[in-house]
Design an enzyme around this catalytic site. Structure first.
Site, PDB file in Angstrom:
ATOM      1  N   VAL A 165       0.817  -1.208   0.000  1.00  0.00           N
ATOM      2  CA  VAL A 165       0.000   0.000   0.000  1.00  0.00           C
ATOM      3  C   VAL A 165       0.856   1.266   0.000  1.00  0.00           C
ATOM      4  O   VAL A 165       0.341   2.366  -0.174  1.00  0.00           O
ATOM      5  CB  VAL A 165      -0.955   0.001   1.210  1.00  0.00           C
ATOM      6  CG1 VAL A 165      -0.203   0.312   2.505  1.00  0.00           C
ATOM      7  CG2 VAL A 165      -2.105   0.968   1.019  1.00  0.00           C
ATOM      8  N   GLU A 166       2.161   1.108   0.155  1.00  0.00           N
ATOM      9  CA  GLU A 166       3.054   2.266   0.178  1.00  0.00           C
ATOM     10  C   GLU A 166       3.976   2.269  -1.050  1.00  0.00           C
ATOM     11  O   GLU A 166       3.581   2.709  -2.121  1.00  0.00           O
ATOM     12  CB  GLU A 166       3.841   2.295   1.495  1.00  0.00           C
ATOM     13  CG  GLU A 166       2.910   2.475   2.697  1.00  0.00           C
ATOM     14  CD  GLU A 166       3.645   2.552   4.005  1.00  0.00           C
ATOM     15  OE1 GLU A 166       4.389   3.532   4.198  1.00  0.00           O
ATOM     16  OE2 GLU A 166       3.489   1.638   4.848  1.00  0.00           O
TER      17      GLU A 166
END
Length: 352
Positions: free
Chosen positions: A137-138
């Protein structure tokens, strides 16, 4: 002057007069028993000594978007050195426009935290630096691909050799994290008004700020927020007395429990450090509150079980603003040019 302002001013004046009868020296001594000023130089990292070469490498890697699969996201993206080490988002935007689950903590003064992340899952800045690079997600990358990227640029290879001269293979994922740790340890904000007060300058705080400090200590805020960083030193349930609503405390995020699997750690989070707090909204791990004074009121009811009145909330908020220190001036480095061997950006989201 309105009646409310007049009454508030008279209350502060009366409180200040009372304090001048010997209480100010006691407040300073009391403060020194709980807090320490931010130093002007980075602390020594026992297992990771700093050198000029390692510091330069760490600064370059902090700003290096090619550590991400998309070549768009760097440490700087979510921990902006122009925004007090934060990003002014409820939760940060990562790979493929995904939203992270928690508000991004500031990197400023983070070397003084007992552990990193809201749940303390990283014991130090070196370990923390590895997490976002690999989180889907990063930055959505892998250690193997990071090494391919770094080894593809001769300038990085040479700087890793100079930074880690004793290593047979200096370009490693761990050494990437070590270099970033050394740089982040320099992101300090000394000489805040409160630091000057702690060092003996009794004129560093105004009357309302001094009142706020007194309330901060004696109402019990100091129970979770002490030390150099005015927090960041322990884990506490959010809602000790009164559990906040689901917007502030999402039911699915059980905090420290996700790391320890211990029942007592459910909905416990590392206390946020309050240094530069006026510069780093929004607040709480959910990032749902933008007003500092509202955050103070919520803490009063949720953690202390008391409804702080307007004068008390305003005074504590005024004190918190004295925790804003001198912001470091960081020059954006010129990064090495890519080569034909540098991986191309991957822009699609996972599963697409």
């Amino acid at each position: 002057m309105t009646l409310r302002i007049l009454i508030s001013s008279l209350a502060i004046a009366a409180w200040t007069a009372g304090l001048s009868w010997g209480g100010q020296e006691t407040l300073l001594e009391q403060s020194r028993s709980y807090f320490e000023p931010i130093p002007t130089a980075a602390p020594e990292l026992a297992a990771n000594p700093a050198t000029p070469e390692k510091l330069l490498l760490g600064r370059m890697l902090y700003f290096e978007p090619r550590l991400s699969a998309s070549s768009l996201i760097s440490c700087q993206t979510c921990h902006n050195v122009g925004l007090a080490g934060a990003d002014m988002q409820e939760t940060s935007v990562g790979h493929g426009w995904q939203k992270g689950p928690r508000n991004a903590p500031t990197t400023y003064n983070s070397v003084f935290n007992t552990a990193q992340f809201w749940d303390g899952r990283a014991k130090d800045l070196m370990e923390q630096a590895k997490g976002p690079v690999q989180a889907s997600v990063e930055m959505n990358n892998t250690p193997e691909q990071v090494l391919v990227t770094l080894n593809s640029m001769p300038e990085y290879v040479e700087l890793f050799k100079k930074s880690f001269p004793k290593d047979k293979e200096p370009v490693t994922f761990d050494n990437m994290a070590r270099a970033i740790e050394v740089f982040e340890a320099t992101l300090l904000t000394p000489n805040a008004p409160f630091d000057r007060f702690l060092k003996g300058d009794k004129k560093a705080l105004s009357a309302i700020e001094t009142q706020g400090l007194d309330l901060f200590i004696n109402k019990g805020c100091v129970g979770c927020h002490s030390g150099v960083n005015i927090g960041g030193t322990g884990y506490f349930p959010f809602g000790v007395v009164e559990k906040p609503g689901a917007e502030l405390l999402p039911e699915g995020d059980t905090g420290r429990f996700q790391v320890t699997n211990t029942a007592g750690d459910e909905y416990a989070f590392r206390s946020p450090p309050l240094r530069n707090i006026a510069l780093t909204p929004p607040y709480f791990h959910s990032g749902k509150v933008w007003s500092l004074i509202e955050s103070v009121r919520i803490m009063g009811s949720s953690q202390l079980g008391m409804a702080l009145n307007e004068e008390e909330s305003s005074a504590i908020t005024a004190f918190l603003k004295t925790l804003t220190g001198e912001q470091p001036v960081i020059e954006h480095p010129v990064l090495p040019p890519q080569t034909d061997r540098t991986p191309r950006p991957v822009l699609t989201s996972p599963g697409v």
